[in-house]
Design an enzyme around this catalytic site. Sequence first.
Site, PDB file in Angstrom:
ATOM      1  N   ASP A 198      40.053 -46.462 111.899  1.00  0.00           N
ATOM      2  CA  ASP A 198      40.928 -47.236 111.014  1.00  0.00           C
ATOM      3  C   ASP A 198      39.938 -48.061 110.163  1.00  0.00           C
ATOM      4  O   ASP A 198      38.775 -47.656 110.030  1.00  0.00           O
ATOM      5  CB  ASP A 198      41.894 -48.127 111.835  1.00  0.00           C
ATOM      6  CG  ASP A 198      43.066 -48.663 111.014  1.00  0.00           C
ATOM      7  OD1 ASP A 198      44.048 -47.938 110.840  1.00  0.00           O
ATOM      8  OD2 ASP A 198      42.993 -49.811 110.523  1.00  0.00           O
ATOM      9  N   LYS A 224      47.115 -48.599 119.484  1.00  0.00           N
ATOM     10  CA  LYS A 224      46.148 -49.068 118.469  1.00  0.00           C
ATOM     11  C   LYS A 224      45.168 -49.992 119.155  1.00  0.00           C
ATOM     12  O   LYS A 224      45.474 -50.576 120.195  1.00  0.00           O
ATOM     13  CB  LYS A 224      46.897 -49.848 117.385  1.00  0.00           C
ATOM     14  CG  LYS A 224      46.151 -49.916 116.078  1.00  0.00           C
ATOM     15  CD  LYS A 224      46.456 -48.690 115.246  1.00  0.00           C
ATOM     16  CE  LYS A 224      45.620 -48.620 113.993  1.00  0.00           C
ATOM     17  NZ  LYS A 224      46.118 -47.571 113.087  1.00  0.00           N
TER      18      LYS A 224
HETATM   19  N1  GLU Z   1      44.339 -45.282 111.792  1.00  0.00           N
HETATM   20  C1  GLU Z   1      45.103 -44.180 111.295  1.00  0.00           C
HETATM   21  C2  GLU Z   1      46.548 -44.585 111.129  1.00  0.00           C
HETATM   22  O1  GLU Z   1      46.819 -45.714 110.785  1.00  0.00           O
HETATM   23  C3  GLU Z   1      44.876 -42.897 112.071  1.00  0.00           C
HETATM   24  C4  GLU Z   1      45.145 -42.946 113.526  1.00  0.00           C
HETATM   25  C5  GLU Z   1      44.727 -41.666 114.280  1.00  0.00           C
HETATM   26  O2  GLU Z   1      44.281 -40.716 113.675  1.00  0.00           O
HETATM   27  O3  GLU Z   1      44.903 -41.690 115.504  1.00  0.00           O
HETATM   28  O4  GLU Z   1      47.474 -43.821 111.273  1.00  0.00           O
END
Ligand code: GLU
Length: 446
Positions: A167, A127
């Site tokens: 996100d 992340k």
């Molecule tokens: N931010 C999204 C999550 O919390 C998607 C992450 C992604 O697609 O890599 O899962």
Amino acid sequence: MLDRSLQSVLDDVTARSPHEPEFHQAAREVFESIGPAIRRHPEYLEAGILPRLCEPERQLIFRVPWTDDQGRVHVNRGFRVEFSSALGPYKGGLRFHPSVDLGIVKFLGFEQIFKNALTGLQIGGGKGGSDFDPKGRSDAEVMRFCQSFMTELSRHIGADTDVPAGDIGVGGREIGYMFGQYKRLTNRFEAGVLTGKGLAWGGSHVRTEATGYGLVFFLREMLEAAGTDLDGRRVVVSGSGNVAAYAIEKVHSLGGTVVACSDSSGYVVDEDGIDVALLREIKEVRRGRIHEYADARPSARFIDGGTIWDVPCQVALPCATQNELDAAGARTLIRNGVIAVAEGANMPCTPEAVDALHEAGIAFGPGKAANAGGVATSALEMQQNAARESWSFAHAETRLEEIMRSIHRRCLETAEECDSPGDYVLGANVAGFRRVADAMLDLGVV
Ligand code: GLU
């Protein structure tokens, strides 16, 4: 209560990274669930799986300088936490929000490991993001920020290394600016380096809708397991961003009515059902505030501040941000007759709220399982990019539905096996943990 061996690992993790309360919260929740898996498999403890899982493989913190439209220089902080590559390239979104710090990115990255494992697909966990606040910034400012952010990030990512996505605060516009800069810096049209791309330049159908749609597919399975369905149900969805908008759309298409949604300034109640086209026009095009929805809809009213959980409903879908639903909110929902709560956001319910819902016997779907449709569809986007293919909307949506159904099944079967039938939190944590832990055993101490 944790057993002694787990408590001492958690104490070490907490002491080693103080001032990261959200990360501690996310780790504690997993530790509290995995007791049964650990008891039956002492080899997990012997191989140091937990201390290794709690320490990111790599953490990047970098300066992001940029210039605003008046020529003033700003400096933000950029992050990428590459948590676990046991199951595949690091995978997870980027969040641009003033609250972003290392603890927030670590909590999100940690959750992502188990969520991604639960999808059954080949993706590790990571992340990132920045404390940059896109609110009130012009397109040109956002573009310069994204370009500066990517100038540093580009050294660390790649289709087989680390694949960021969106996100909070990072949608199609930001992914476009970042992909453009990556392409320019590397002289490669490496479609698989980012997901959430536009359809014309390597994106997948359904990726935009996937988190919200997937959440409602998961909810449908939860309700079915409880012998009921969404038809005629009154639903409250917090938030008004991408996850909320498409959750609302899918609830409506399955016969429920969403009567309220929110942003950080307050919430709107619309007994006729939230008009998703209007909501998206206000939020995505005008980038406005939620009161504008009530200004434009005679059936709606705006409530300044307060809590959206006061609105009576049978289903609640928190889709805004972490810790937005506390014990008091959960008790109000229970008093008002809620039958199911599923998390569209990451960790929106406090541990006390989850306890209250469990004690009251309310079906509760944790984000790791319920919102995994977003990242699962990102993995489908990577699959299409690798094969230089582009699937139809219907095909991608069918795949998403199958994945959500199998995540739901995996959670329930695992909970049953651990003598906690119906406990989706335990099921999700144990099933996700086992898949990563087993891979880590095979891969040796790395
Ligand atoms: N931010 C999204 C999550 O919390 C998607 C992450 C992604 O697609 O890599 O899962």
